[in-house]
Design an enzyme around this catalytic site. Structure first.
Site, short mmCIF file in Angstrom:
data_model
loop_
_atom_site.label_atom_id
_atom_site.label_comp_id
_atom_site.label_asym_id
_atom_site.label_seq_id
_atom_site.Cartn_x
_atom_site.Cartn_y
_atom_site.Cartn_z
CB CYS A 64 -8.43 1.23 8.02
SG CYS A 64 -7.44 0.96 6.25
CD GLU A 67 -2.53 -1.06 2.30
OE1 GLU A 67 -2.41 -0.94 3.90
OE2 GLU A 67 -3.79 -1.42 2.31
#
Lengths: 623, 623
Positions: free
Chosen positions: B393, B302
């Site tokens: 998240c 990421e």
């Protein structure tokens, strides 16, 4: 007859029949150089790593002999198995007593580590015996078994495999009892055992091995791989193999699976298996193959991307995927006799595969991108080649292929002999012996001399590479030129392949390569390294009519090469490019007219990263 | 005075001072629509997921109340904290008794789950209490603490936070004892607590919180993050923050860290912190920012990529990274008063951020690429927007930002009031009240009416977006037009921003975008979706002089929009492209002359994927 062939792949049927590794002596050229450094440097380094990396100590723990904790990955055993296979083929190629000694020592340890029921996996035996066969979606237990079987087949064919084969058969019989006789439908998340079981069947004629391979293939796509972990698509469990149209998920998994599929076809005659594998091959080649023959467009999951998703910088092109692709293509070539598979083997061997190893055989790439953008690499598996890896699947895999390269050069059929790869050396096939003289791939001239020949006519078939547009040879529908005659000892046949450098353009749907060109010559893809250029590599551009010329050269540390010099241009510096609020996007484009003529120098891609760690690119912008 | 501002960021110093969330009423436009669906759909869905996803049940386990096993990730607690913050700001914006009730109920549970010494983390308390603070490089313990602190600050400023603040302070004091007083030098692998500790200091004036934040920032780059797991670069531990020149590793980590760095600067005056953060901002904007404002070029980790590594299809552009970027830019804007930060906030809000949520607020993107290549997605986090994620998240993070959007519209300084984002509504700042009437971003006309005004002169500052080339406003060096006068109630000021559609080109060094163009209008990036085109989206090409015209439209399911129609061409079908031995590379290029004129229709990027799951692209080839 096929039972006596000393090589990794000896099918019972097929359009072509393989030769033994030691029936093809390679006397020079890149193949010869790779085999020399493999023997002198890579294999000793690999043997040393078997101790250091934990592979052998783990097995001692399983044998109740060592102390300490299990080290490495759950598939750590497979490193040793691939190393054993490399050693066995190397012994077959050019015997040395040290090789059988290593095999015997390892086999004895494996025999002590093996459970009485035949099961063998140091990770599960040492760390979680209660979970044996309970985590097949990611356990690699059958994957490791497969590499054991391949090692045992190799050692047996190389004449030093008796004890290793006994270990392998006990494990194979254990798998057969559990997954064939007792009817457990489990499949391994990582295909590999299928192709290995078929080869073990070919060696032993124990039919249950073939039957288990077939069952494991038939069981894919039934939802046996859990959603946990990387999921069904990653492990090719999303569709039955006969229904899947395109390669997906983890590249090495898909490619080993394909090898197993063709293997089962070759022994059972199940045409639906060949058909689906060829369908995916055509899709893979058209949409998901890098110009180097590399496979896997994504770091995430070491996976294939979508069709036309072929980024140069973030291409994964794992070394193991190149090896698995060669295995699969070799099976398709022998099954069908079609030269397109030999073409792809050649492209992969000289580019995606050969780039994986440093010129001196002491360092390896795990990932083989087509562009190195900067000096900063976050990922330990990128950057410069490394001596070894925590996940060391690639180095011993590379070694086993290099040791067995002779297997991939030529084949026979009822008409005669076919040459698929042009290497200087001697090819023996029954009563036929040929000498091949060539400086390929640096020079396109090949001279074949018939040294021994049986009476009567036979056909010499020579592969005509798809790129050889204007060479001497006229290919048939399968891509081979046939010369049929009653050969006499001393007869020669000489031809030239067209090694004119080529400017190659990508398909317009490959977004990541738009506006770029690459350079090829013969089977070699070229690249530009920063070290050879005046000015910043990323300011370099080619033109559609760029003049390309070859220069003979010795590359320090990498040996003989042929460089290509291109009449290129250097673009105005990046600071001249408009930006927009600091962002690299603007309504006006860069003024590229103020460019400077410059000579750009390209090296064969496989020889890159043998000098510094600078920038590199295979695909270069076109003005 | 700053202590009384009801918003997430209330610094003690800086060029500009923030307003309370409820001092800015947003009456319509996209911001208004987002706030409405956030309240009606997203927040109720999020509250429901707190139970279903395990976040609340895990805390019951920690409190000794529930049964069953811990569920989800080690940072599962943070989902609840972000959800609490969203609820608190929503209550601040538009009170409803249900919100304080949810906060109180959650705070009571947290108080019961919290250890007597103040430590609170359900994952470690339930599954591995002996490893508390022993795995900081990936434990997320301080990360979760930071989200707790932010939730407590929000609830306190919204008037419903007493018990939650007590829980937060007990945990903060526990961190202070261990990592400041007792001298443990550990840092969390995921920065977040730094900015949260500074805000907790701003609320409580407890100086040790600020000191701990400063120490955690100073401790980065000292090798405290182990090589295991993702390694130091991933977690910005490769260099001290004052030495690092470029954003690296996990994008959200880097961006939250930057917010904390600017926060510590604002409270301590340490210019070296502002300087290094601005240096990385300039680098990030020039080299590593997508046209949508998105950050993170790699799925793997990421993470940020190299400079100019900006792939459209495999861009990660995590929704959380857009939020973290807005947080950081907002701090830089208030610290410096420079409009470039407000420009990037606008770009990010309307594109990378807004695209994360479906038009009805019920589905979310985790990853926000600029191209959808095909219908087949291997990754559950790609493809269509989803109601929730195993790693959730993003959704509650999105909700807390939407609830607090009023905070980001305007600021004050000693000269008067600055408007950074143009939204229809009312802005109250002390004695000043402004009404803003506009149909922005669909229309460029903005009318500001002074409703209340103190006596004497003051300055109305209006941000002039960098893209508004020929609007009415003339910007100063900071990018604002200033109107200084003795305003009277009823005075109006009307201006037009230039919403002419723009064809935007990438910097020539962005390899992945070579030969393509994008379309922008005002703050909106546009994209082509397959559903709006005649023929295959991937056969579409623009020309450098493509005529762009706007069309008012209602997008089914997505509400009001302005489409852009482009005079484009359809390229000959891909089958006309030459291939080479089946590979998508050839020495001749496609003949593109046989193209057809066609009208291509683009929609705002943030409204994509509200109809079908078809192909999409922001960057389109140029003929």
């Amino acid at each position: 007859m096929s039972g006596f062939v000393r090589g990794p792949f000896v099918p019972s049927t097929g359009a072509q029949r393989p030769l033994s590794i030691d029936d093809v002596e390679i006397h020079g050229g890149p193949f010869g150089r790779w085999q020399r450094v493999n023997r002198e440097h890579s294999i000793p380094l690999g043997i040393e790593q078997m101790e250091r990396s934990g592979a052998v100590p783990n097995l001692r723990l399983a044998a109740g002999e060592g102390s300490g904790a299990f080290r490495g990955f759950r598939f750590q055993d497979s490193d040793l198995y691939k190393q054993l296979e490399a050693v066995a083929w190397e012994h077959c190629r050019l015997p040395d007593d040290a090789y059988p000694a290593f095999v015997a020592e390892s086999a004895a340890l494996l025999a002590r580590a093996q459970r009485p029921d035949g099961y063998l996996n140091s990770h599960y035996q040492v760390t979680k015996p209660d979970l044996i066969y309970q985590e097949l979606d990611y356990s690699h237990e059958m994957y490791c078994a497969g590499h054991l079987f391949q090692a045992a087949v190799a050692a047996t064919r190389a004449g030093c495999g008796e004890e290793l084969l006994a270990v392998a058969r006990r494990f194979a019989d254990h798998l057969v009892r559990r997954f064939l006789v007792e009817g457990d439908d489990g499949i391994d998340g990582h295909p590999e055992v299928e192709t290995a079981l078929v080869e073990l069947y070919r060696l032993t004629r124990e039919r249950s091995y073939l039957e288990l391979a077939g069952k494991l293939i038939d069981n894919r796509g039934k939802g046996l791989i859990a959603e946990r972990g990387m999921g069904p698509l990653y492990a090719q469990d999303h569709l039955p193999v006969r229904e899947a149209d395109t390669a997906v998920g983890h590249a090495v998994r898909q490619l080993y699976l394909e090898a197993g599929i063709v293997d089962v076809y070759l022994e059972t005659g199940d045409e639906s298996l060949l058909e689906c594998s060829v369908r995916r091959w055509e899709d893979l080649v058209a949409y998901k193959t890098a110009i180097t023959g590399g496979h896997g467009s994504r770091h995430d999951g070491e996976a294939f991307g979508e069709r036309y998703e072929l980024p140069p910088d973030r291409a994964y092109n794992e070394s193991c995927a190149a090896i698995a692709s060669i295995h699969w293509n070799w099976r398709l070539l022998l099954a069908t006799g079609h030269g397109r598979y030999a073409d792809l083997i050649e492209r992969t061997l000289y580019n995606a595969f050969a780039a994986s190893t440093s010129a001196d055989g002491t360092r390896f790439f795990y990932v083989n991108p087509l562009q190195r953008r900067a000096d900063l690499f976050e990922d330990a598996y990128l950057g410069r080649r490394r001596e070894w890896f925590a996940c060391a699947c690639c180095p011993p895999n590379i070694m086993r292929l290099v040791s067995s390269l002779g297997h991939y050069v030529a084949t026979t059929d009822d008409e005669g002999l076919s040459v698929h790869q042009y290497v200087p050396g001697t090819i023996r096939a029954g009563a036929i012996t040929l000498d091949v003289e060539t400086d390929y791939p640096w020079d396109g001239r090949v001279r074949v001399t018939v040294r021994d020949t049986p009476g009567g006519e036979w056909t010499l078939k020579l592969r005509v590479p798809a790129w050889s547009a204007s060479g001497d040879l006229t290919p048939d529908a399968n891509g081979y030129a046939s010369i049929r005659r009653a050969w006499e000892p001393g007869d020669t046949y000489t031809f030239d392949l067209d090694l004119t450098p080529r400017l190659v353009l990508p398909h317009r749907k490959i977004d990541a390569l738009r506006g770029c060109a690459a350079i090829e010559r013969g089977p070699l893809v070229y690249c530009f390294e920063q070290i050879d250029q005046d000015g910043d590599l990323d300011d370099l551009a080619l033109t559609p009519d760029t003049w390309l010329r070859t220069v003979e050269h010795d590359l320090p540390g990498a040996g003989r090469t042929v460089l290509i010099e291109a009449d290129a241009v250097r673009l105005p510096s990046a600071s001249a490019v408009p930006v927009f609020g600091g962002l690299p996007y603007a309504t006006a484009s860069a003024d590229l007219q103020d460019h400077t003529p410059v000579t750009a120098t390209a090296v064969p891609y496989y020889q890159w990263d043998n000098r510094d760690g600078g920038l590199m690119r295979v695909w270069t912008p076109l003005m």
